[in-house]
Design a protein around this motif. Structure first.
Motif, mmCIF file in Angstrom:
data_model
loop_
_atom_site.group_PDB
_atom_site.id
_atom_site.type_symbol
_atom_site.label_atom_id
_atom_site.label_comp_id
_atom_site.label_asym_id
_atom_site.label_seq_id
_atom_site.Cartn_x
_atom_site.Cartn_y
_atom_site.Cartn_z
ATOM 1 N N PHE A 136 -4.765 -3.629 -0.080
ATOM 2 C CA PHE A 136 -4.287 -2.344 -0.563
ATOM 3 C C PHE A 136 -5.377 -1.331 -0.899
ATOM 4 N N MET A 137 -6.573 -1.773 -1.164
ATOM 5 C CA MET A 137 -7.639 -0.840 -1.553
ATOM 6 C C MET A 137 -8.531 -0.421 -0.387
ATOM 7 N N HIS A 138 -8.200 -0.869 0.816
ATOM 8 C CA HIS A 138 -9.079 -0.615 1.950
ATOM 9 C C HIS A 138 -8.373 0.138 3.067
ATOM 10 N N GLY A 139 -8.766 1.384 3.273
ATOM 11 C CA GLY A 139 -8.399 2.091 4.478
ATOM 12 C C GLY A 139 -7.191 2.982 4.492
ATOM 13 N N ARG A 140 -6.074 2.607 3.867
ATOM 14 C CA ARG A 140 -4.851 3.369 4.073
ATOM 15 C C ARG A 140 -4.457 4.275 2.918
ATOM 16 N N GLY A 141 -5.209 4.336 1.880
ATOM 17 C CA GLY A 141 -4.796 5.032 0.669
ATOM 18 C C GLY A 141 -4.765 6.543 0.727
ATOM 19 N N ILE A 142 -5.117 7.123 1.847
ATOM 20 C CA ILE A 142 -5.216 8.580 1.924
ATOM 21 C C ILE A 142 -3.849 9.251 1.834
ATOM 22 N N LYS A 143 -2.824 8.683 2.439
ATOM 23 C CA LYS A 143 -1.512 9.330 2.521
ATOM 24 C C LYS A 143 -0.919 9.675 1.152
ATOM 25 N N HIS A 144 -0.962 8.773 0.221
ATOM 26 C CA HIS A 144 -0.345 8.987 -1.097
ATOM 27 C C HIS A 144 -1.386 9.019 -2.216
ATOM 28 N N ARG A 145 -2.605 9.340 -1.870
ATOM 29 C CA ARG A 145 -3.726 9.240 -2.811
ATOM 30 C C ARG A 145 -3.484 9.964 -4.134
ATOM 31 N N HIS A 146 -2.841 11.111 -4.112
ATOM 32 C CA HIS A 146 -2.667 11.902 -5.332
ATOM 33 C C HIS A 146 -1.264 11.758 -5.926
ATOM 34 N N GLU A 147 -0.594 10.687 -5.594
ATOM 35 C CA GLU A 147 0.762 10.461 -6.090
ATOM 36 C C GLU A 147 0.793 9.227 -6.987
ATOM 37 N N ALA A 148 1.783 9.208 -7.849
ATOM 38 C CA ALA A 148 2.006 8.002 -8.659
ATOM 39 C C ALA A 148 2.446 6.876 -7.737
ATOM 40 N N LEU A 149 2.057 5.658 -8.048
ATOM 41 C CA LEU A 149 2.449 4.463 -7.305
ATOM 42 C C LEU A 149 2.024 4.529 -5.840
ATOM 43 N N ASN A 150 0.849 5.091 -5.587
ATOM 44 C CA ASN A 150 0.404 5.281 -4.208
ATOM 45 C C ASN A 150 0.257 3.970 -3.443
ATOM 46 N N TYR A 151 -0.229 2.913 -4.070
ATOM 47 C CA TYR A 151 -0.395 1.645 -3.368
ATOM 48 C C TYR A 151 0.967 1.034 -3.017
ATOM 49 N N GLU A 152 1.910 1.144 -3.927
ATOM 50 C CA GLU A 152 3.254 0.625 -3.683
ATOM 51 C C GLU A 152 3.938 1.418 -2.570
ATOM 52 N N LYS A 153 3.747 2.723 -2.553
ATOM 53 C CA LYS A 153 4.347 3.561 -1.505
ATOM 54 C C LYS A 153 3.760 3.243 -0.134
ATOM 55 N N ASN A 154 2.464 3.016 -0.063
ATOM 56 C CA ASN A 154 1.858 2.611 1.213
ATOM 57 C C ASN A 154 2.456 1.301 1.709
ATOM 58 N N MET A 155 2.649 0.371 0.804
ATOM 59 C CA MET A 155 3.232 -0.918 1.146
ATOM 60 C C MET A 155 4.665 -0.741 1.657
ATOM 61 N N LEU A 156 5.445 0.126 0.995
ATOM 62 C CA LEU A 156 6.816 0.396 1.430
ATOM 63 C C LEU A 156 6.842 1.124 2.772
ATOM 64 N N ASP A 157 5.877 2.014 3.005
ATOM 65 C CA ASP A 157 5.776 2.689 4.305
ATOM 66 C C ASP A 157 5.628 1.664 5.424
ATOM 67 N N ASP A 158 4.731 0.700 5.236
ATOM 68 C CA ASP A 158 4.496 -0.327 6.254
ATOM 69 C C ASP A 158 5.770 -1.128 6.518
ATOM 70 N N TRP A 159 6.459 -1.538 5.455
ATOM 71 C CA TRP A 159 7.704 -2.290 5.616
ATOM 72 C C TRP A 159 8.741 -1.463 6.357
ATOM 73 N N PHE A 160 8.922 -0.213 5.952
ATOM 74 C CA PHE A 160 9.942 0.641 6.558
ATOM 75 C C PHE A 160 9.653 0.858 8.040
ATOM 76 N N GLU A 161 8.405 1.150 8.365
ATOM 77 C CA GLU A 161 8.011 1.368 9.755
ATOM 78 C C GLU A 161 8.265 0.106 10.588
ATOM 79 N N GLU A 162 7.870 -1.021 10.089
ATOM 80 C CA GLU A 162 8.052 -2.281 10.814
ATOM 81 C C GLU A 162 9.529 -2.625 10.988
ATOM 82 N N THR A 163 10.322 -2.361 9.966
ATOM 83 C CA THR A 163 11.728 -2.753 9.971
ATOM 84 C C THR A 163 12.616 -1.769 10.720
ATOM 85 N N PHE A 164 12.361 -0.471 10.560
ATOM 86 C CA PHE A 164 13.293 0.530 11.064
ATOM 87 C C PHE A 164 12.735 1.454 12.147
#
Length: 172
Positions: A136-164
């Motif tokens: 979670f701390m390497h490479g992908r944090g740019i998208k939600h960097r200035h938002e609350a729960l940015n690491y969790e949102k990145n993780m949910l993005d990956d799941w959503f993309e893979e699933t849907f």
């Protein structure tokens, strides 16, 4: 004496109303249920009130699930039942107060089940999900960097993309 009430709409206002209506017309709904949150691994605040922190965190995640669901076809419903949350980082004492320390070893996790329902409530897709982002701390944090729960949102993005991704691609 009769009064006539006129309505004047500028072209810009009409475009704004039309684009707003269209943006919501193509969005699925989302419903999020939080099951036994008192048993979640880590939804602890630093020095903030625990109840307010939990409410704010749940509200932020609910809004994010709604944002993801908006990418799905209209009249579908994405139902999420969250059974565990472990936020990135860990709450530790620092000098005279508690703070959340973010380190590689404190990765975000989330467990939930989901159902994607059609307009007539037919089950289109479902599953049990156990997300954990060890990187979670390497490479992908740019998208939600200035938002609350940015690491969790990145993780949910990956799941959503893979699933849907096939469903989302069919909408475009």
């Amino acid at each position: 004496m009769k009064k006539h009430i006129g309505l004047i709409i500028t072209t810009g206002a009409l475009l704004l109303m039309t684009s707003t209506a269209l943006s919501t017309a193509f969005a699925a709904d989302s419903e999020v249920k939080w099951t036994e949150p008192e048993k979640y691994r880590d939804i602890r605040p630093g020095d903030e009130n625990r109840k307010r922190f939990q409410e704010r965190t749940f509200k932020e995640l609910e809004k994010y699930f709604a944002k993801l669901a908006a990418k799905l076809p209209e009249k579908q419903t994405l139902k999420i039942e969250v059974t565990d949350v472990d936020l990135a980082g860990d709450v530790r004492f620092g000098s005279h107060r508690q703070i959340r320390i973010i380190k590689d070893i404190y990765s975000p996790r989330m467990a939930f089940s989901y159902q994607l329902l059609s307009a007539d409530k037919t089950l289109l897709s479902s599953g049990e999900v156990n997300l954990k982002d060890l990187n979670f701390m390497h490479g992908r944090g740019i998208k939600h960097r200035h938002e609350a729960l940015n690491y969790e949102k990145n993780m949910l993005d990956d799941w959503f993309e893979e699933t849907f991704s096939p469903v989302v691609a069919a909408v475009k």
